[in-house]
Write a protein that holds these residues in place. Structure first.
Motif, PDB file in Angstrom:
ATOM      1  N   SER A  27      -2.804   7.868  -4.407  1.00 30.65           N
ATOM      2  CA  SER A  27      -2.971   7.332  -3.050  1.00 30.65           C
ATOM      3  C   SER A  27      -4.415   6.904  -2.801  1.00 30.65           C
ATOM      4  O   SER A  27      -4.689   6.037  -1.984  1.00 30.65           O
ATOM      5  CB  SER A  27      -2.544   8.366  -2.011  1.00 30.65           C
ATOM      6  N   SER A  83       4.348  -0.958  -5.760  1.00 29.35           N
ATOM      7  CA  SER A  83       3.800   0.073  -4.897  1.00 29.35           C
ATOM      8  C   SER A  83       3.480   1.312  -5.723  1.00 29.35           C
ATOM      9  O   SER A  83       3.530   1.295  -6.957  1.00 29.35           O
ATOM     10  CB  SER A  83       4.775   0.399  -3.758  1.00 29.35           C
ATOM     11  N   TYR A  84       3.190   2.415  -5.038  1.00 33.90           N
ATOM     12  CA  TYR A  84       2.791   3.658  -5.703  1.00 33.90           C
ATOM     13  C   TYR A  84       2.914   4.805  -4.706  1.00 33.90           C
ATOM     14  O   TYR A  84       3.170   4.591  -3.515  1.00 33.90           O
ATOM     15  CB  TYR A  84       1.357   3.558  -6.238  1.00 33.90           C
ATOM     16  N   SER A  85       2.746   6.011  -5.173  1.00 34.50           N
ATOM     17  CA  SER A  85       2.685   7.211  -4.349  1.00 34.50           C
ATOM     18  C   SER A  85       3.894   7.317  -3.410  1.00 34.50           C
ATOM     19  O   SER A  85       5.004   6.980  -3.786  1.00 34.50           O
ATOM     20  CB  SER A  85       1.356   7.229  -3.586  1.00 34.50           C
ATOM     21  N   SER A  86       3.688   7.780  -2.164  1.00 31.29           N
ATOM     22  CA  SER A  86       4.807   8.038  -1.269  1.00 31.29           C
ATOM     23  C   SER A  86       5.518   6.759  -0.841  1.00 31.29           C
ATOM     24  O   SER A  86       6.728   6.769  -0.579  1.00 31.29           O
ATOM     25  CB  SER A  86       4.328   8.806  -0.025  1.00 31.29           C
ATOM     26  N   SER A 119       3.306  11.845   5.896  1.00 32.63           N
ATOM     27  CA  SER A 119       3.077  12.489   4.599  1.00 32.63           C
ATOM     28  C   SER A 119       2.106  13.654   4.806  1.00 32.63           C
ATOM     29  O   SER A 119       0.884  13.464   4.815  1.00 32.63           O
ATOM     30  CB  SER A 119       2.508  11.486   3.592  1.00 32.63           C
ATOM     31  N   ARG A 142       0.848  -1.196   0.000  1.00 32.67           N
ATOM     32  CA  ARG A 142       0.000   0.000   0.000  1.00 32.67           C
ATOM     33  C   ARG A 142       0.879   1.241   0.000  1.00 32.67           C
ATOM     34  O   ARG A 142       1.800   1.364   0.803  1.00 32.67           O
ATOM     35  CB  ARG A 142      -0.920  -0.014   1.218  1.00 32.67           C
ATOM     36  N   GLY A 143       0.582   2.182  -0.884  1.00 33.27           N
ATOM     37  CA  GLY A 143       1.468   3.320  -1.089  1.00 33.27           C
ATOM     38  C   GLY A 143       1.187   4.530  -0.244  1.00 33.27           C
ATOM     39  O   GLY A 143       1.888   5.538  -0.358  1.00 33.27           O
ATOM     40  N   ASN A 144       0.192   4.465   0.649  1.00 33.85           N
ATOM     41  CA  ASN A 144      -0.156   5.622   1.476  1.00 33.85           C
ATOM     42  C   ASN A 144       0.816   5.740   2.647  1.00 33.85           C
ATOM     43  O   ASN A 144       0.763   4.946   3.582  1.00 33.85           O
ATOM     44  CB  ASN A 144      -1.581   5.495   2.022  1.00 33.85           C
ATOM     45  N   THR A 177      -0.360  16.686   4.538  1.00 41.31           N
ATOM     46  CA  THR A 177      -1.333  17.186   3.572  1.00 41.31           C
ATOM     47  C   THR A 177      -2.033  18.395   4.174  1.00 41.31           C
ATOM     48  O   THR A 177      -1.809  18.758   5.331  1.00 41.31           O
ATOM     49  CB  THR A 177      -2.376  16.114   3.208  1.00 41.31           C
TER      50      THR A 177
END
Length: 335
Positions: free
Chosen positions: A59, A36-39, A171, A8-10, A173
């Motif tokens: 995300s 994966s992805y994002s952060s 992360s 999970r990329g979150n 926001t």
């Protein structure tokens, strides 16, 4: 065995533990691919030298887009088993293709749709301890549950703490602006301490709130190095962060995001508070001066928090759970 780890990329917490799992499986001579992805992907790109796939997902997004990307991933990699770190949509895809899965998580819920997904996992490894566990454990998945403990990488502790306080939201926001604003204001009274604010993309908008004792840091790369010898951390209460701090013996105050933003973080904070590792307060209580109060009590020794004796055995238990679920399922299918 070829193992696919869908991370999970979150945030960084999933990526950190998935990195440790991948490294251990590689030591056992398995072929490992992380997707994966994002952060989460950004973190893995800095620290993982093995096969890494960018899922090119946001995300958060539509289930349809995620399903197609995940289906293409599984078809292209053709794994023998899949480690699924909180990406529920992988479970029905793997089930339909006869690929065994081990789902790893630090939360559970009894919502029927989620339980429907979880029932498709061969095993569920919970990255936490069973004592003071506050999430529901439905009878429909109870036999699959394995409490392996927190899987974190803990750097060597420093001999002495420095007079500095770290303020972080992982992360960062836009929803974290009130948290940073209140934490910075409450801690201005601690003039003997340097405040290091890990504020990411919010740095420019927050700098006007600081004073000569406040330093704003956009790059999270140095976070753990600074935490190791700090006197206090004020954070949002992510699962991995809280266990890292407890293992380092660094006192922490957690202010979880509101329930409608991330309800799990409130439960993490409660659990760790019950265990004596942290102090915590709800976001709605920030205007009551509790950050300043708790910080003063901790820094002056009026509140003593516990240290978690982390010995690394949770990673061994997790790895065993993963491999056993793969080998047993594959053996049953061959009969």
């Amino acid at each position: 065995m070829k193992v696919l780890v869908v991370s999970r990329g979150n945030g960084f917490g999933h990526a950190k533990r998935d990195l440790l799992v991948a490294q251990r499986l590689l030591q056992f001579n398995h072929e490992v691919i992380i997707a994966s992805y994002s952060s989460g992907l950004q973190y893995l790109q800095r620290v993982y030298s093995g096969q890494l796939i960018d899922l090119e997902l946001p995300s958060a997004g539509s289930s349809a887009e995620r399903t197609l990307k995940l289906l293409d991933l599984i078809r292209c990699t053709q794994p023998d088993g899949i480690v699924v770190d909180e990406e529920l949509l992988v479970l029905p895809l793997a089930k339909s293709m006869g690929i065994p899965t081990c789902f790893i998580t630090n939360w559970l819920e009894d919502e029927p749709e989620t339980l429907g997904y979880l029932q498709m996992a061969d095993q569920i490894a919970i990255m936490d301890q069973q004592d003071h566990w506050m999430f529901p454990t439905s009878d429909s998945i109870r036999e699959k549950l394995n409490f392996v403990g927190p899987v974190v990488e803990v750097p060597e502790r420093t001999a002495a703490r420095e007079k500095k306080i770290v303020i972080t939201s992982g992360s960062a926001t836009i929803v974290d602006v009130p948290f940073f604003r209140k934490a910075i204001a409450d801690l201005k009274g601690e003039t003997d301490y340097i405040k290091l604010v890990y504020s990411g993309t919010l740095t420019k908008s927050l700098q006007r709130l600081g004073d000569e004792t406040t330093q704003f840091i956009a790059d999270p790369g140095s976070f753990m190095d600074e935490v190791r010898d700090s006197s206090l951390v004020v954070c949002r209460g992510g699962h991995t962060t809280l266990w890292e701090l407890a293992s380092l013996g660094i006192p922490a105050i957690a202010v979880p995001r509101r329930e409608e933003v991330n309800r799990s973080n409130i439960v993490y904070a409660r659990q760790m508070g019950e265990r004596g590792y942290i102090r915590w307060l709800e976001e709605s209580e920030m205007d009551q001066g509790l950050i300043a109060k708790y910080a003063s009590e901790i820094l002056r020794g009026q509140t003593e928090l516990q240290t978690y004796a982390y010995d690394g055995t949770a990673l061994d238990r997790l790895t065993s759970c993963i491999l056993e679920s793969f080998f047993l399922t594959l053996a049953e299918e061959s009969l």
